[in-house]
Design a protein around this motif. Sequence first.
Motif, PDB file in Angstrom:
ATOM      1  N   VAL A 155      12.662   3.389   7.688  1.00  0.00           N
ATOM      2  CA  VAL A 155      12.289   2.950   6.343  1.00  0.00           C
ATOM      3  C   VAL A 155      13.532   2.446   5.606  1.00  0.00           C
ATOM      4  O   VAL A 155      14.589   3.094   5.636  1.00  0.00           O
ATOM      5  CB  VAL A 155      11.631   4.097   5.539  1.00  0.00           C
ATOM      6  N   VAL A 156      13.389   1.274   4.989  1.00  0.00           N
ATOM      7  CA  VAL A 156      14.447   0.753   4.125  1.00  0.00           C
ATOM      8  C   VAL A 156      13.895   0.589   2.713  1.00  0.00           C
ATOM      9  O   VAL A 156      12.685   0.424   2.511  1.00  0.00           O
ATOM     10  CB  VAL A 156      14.999  -0.594   4.640  1.00  0.00           C
ATOM     11  N   GLU A 157      14.777   0.627   1.754  1.00  0.00           N
ATOM     12  CA  GLU A 157      14.398   0.507   0.349  1.00  0.00           C
ATOM     13  C   GLU A 157      14.786  -0.868  -0.161  1.00  0.00           C
ATOM     14  O   GLU A 157      15.925  -1.311  -0.003  1.00  0.00           O
ATOM     15  CB  GLU A 157      15.106   1.583  -0.480  1.00  0.00           C
ATOM     16  N   THR A 158      13.812  -1.589  -0.753  1.00  0.00           N
ATOM     17  CA  THR A 158      14.090  -2.895  -1.340  1.00  0.00           C
ATOM     18  C   THR A 158      13.691  -2.890  -2.810  1.00  0.00           C
ATOM     19  O   THR A 158      12.811  -2.118  -3.224  1.00  0.00           O
ATOM     20  CB  THR A 158      13.319  -4.017  -0.614  1.00  0.00           C
ATOM     21  N   GLU A 159      14.327  -3.743  -3.576  1.00  0.00           N
ATOM     22  CA  GLU A 159      14.049  -3.774  -5.009  1.00  0.00           C
ATOM     23  C   GLU A 159      12.667  -4.338  -5.310  1.00  0.00           C
ATOM     24  O   GLU A 159      11.946  -3.825  -6.167  1.00  0.00           O
ATOM     25  CB  GLU A 159      15.114  -4.610  -5.720  1.00  0.00           C
ATOM     26  N   GLY A 162       9.821  -2.324  -2.589  1.00  0.00           N
ATOM     27  CA  GLY A 162       9.903  -0.875  -2.449  1.00  0.00           C
ATOM     28  C   GLY A 162      10.274  -0.460  -1.039  1.00  0.00           C
ATOM     29  O   GLY A 162      11.093  -1.115  -0.381  1.00  0.00           O
ATOM     30  N   LYS A 163       9.672   0.630  -0.568  1.00  0.00           N
ATOM     31  CA  LYS A 163       9.961   1.112   0.774  1.00  0.00           C
ATOM     32  C   LYS A 163       9.210   0.280   1.812  1.00  0.00           C
ATOM     33  O   LYS A 163       8.007   0.058   1.683  1.00  0.00           O
ATOM     34  CB  LYS A 163       9.589   2.579   0.898  1.00  0.00           C
ATOM     35  N   LYS A 165       8.649  -0.195   6.073  1.00  0.00           N
ATOM     36  CA  LYS A 165       8.855   0.362   7.410  1.00  0.00           C
ATOM     37  C   LYS A 165       9.308  -0.735   8.357  1.00  0.00           C
ATOM     38  O   LYS A 165       8.713  -1.822   8.407  1.00  0.00           O
ATOM     39  CB  LYS A 165       7.565   1.006   7.927  1.00  0.00           C
ATOM     40  N   ALA A 205      19.242  -4.593   3.590  1.00  0.00           N
ATOM     41  CA  ALA A 205      18.997  -3.153   3.474  1.00  0.00           C
ATOM     42  C   ALA A 205      19.116  -2.464   4.828  1.00  0.00           C
ATOM     43  O   ALA A 205      19.651  -1.352   4.933  1.00  0.00           O
ATOM     44  CB  ALA A 205      17.614  -2.908   2.878  1.00  0.00           C
TER      45      ALA A 205
END
Length: 272
Positions: A155-159, A162-163, A165, A205
């Motif tokens: 999982v990565v977080e993006t502005e 959001g999250k 996969k 990310a």
Amino acid sequence: MRWKKTLQLLDVHCEGEVGKVVLSGIYDIPGETMTAKMNYINKENDSLRRFVCLEPRGAVNQTVNLMVPPCDPTADAGFIVLQADEAHPMSGANTMCVATALLETGMIEMQEPHTQLRLEAPAGIVTANVECKDGKCVRVSLDMIPAFVEALDQVVETEEWGKVKVDIAFGGVFYAVVFVDQLDFETSPEDTDKLVRAGMAIKKAANEAFKVQHPEIPSIDHIAYAIFAQRMPDGVIRTCCTLWPGRVDRSPCGTGSSAILSVLRAQGNCHR
């Protein structure tokens, strides 16, 4: 005007993705291996890549393939993939462009109806099987280098999204593989803007969150692209690869397809 240096480039494309080929003007790049030659371009002298890939002579919406003598004595030719951001270790679409250029210019003798070439890239040897007719390359298929999964269900977080996969996989370069059913867009021309924005954000990310390194080629050590995959009603997987500084690949993407296949197999969704 007196010319100090002349390079000969041949315009080639694979399904619309431009992959020009430098045929003459550069004899070789320092390095004992193809990987070392790529590293020389990326870490020591980047002037040639910038010269042919960036304006005013190049453009970010294309690739330039640099022909160099192979290091492996079993290879017919060697090449390095040059793009707007860096030299890359492998590209399926560009391998097809290189094979077409070598045969249709006569640099390697074409055998009809079928010619097989062993082409050496920094990531390894790729076998190109070329269907030939009347002096032209009609179709090219590739036996790619081994692909593998680095990690599933990360999982990565993006502005903006959001999250997200992602699956990290190697198909010649490392990819962040994203299935779009978790997002608000599809792998369609109408969603190109969203694909590009998301692709750039997810790649950034993923590189910040995960450290990758090829087990046999240590300098292949980062995620090169984010590629999107969509399961269609007929079972086909439709893909879209995104490239720096913000565009989509016009071709189906050979290394990305290999990476996705390795993910599908690891998930138990590829049975052949």
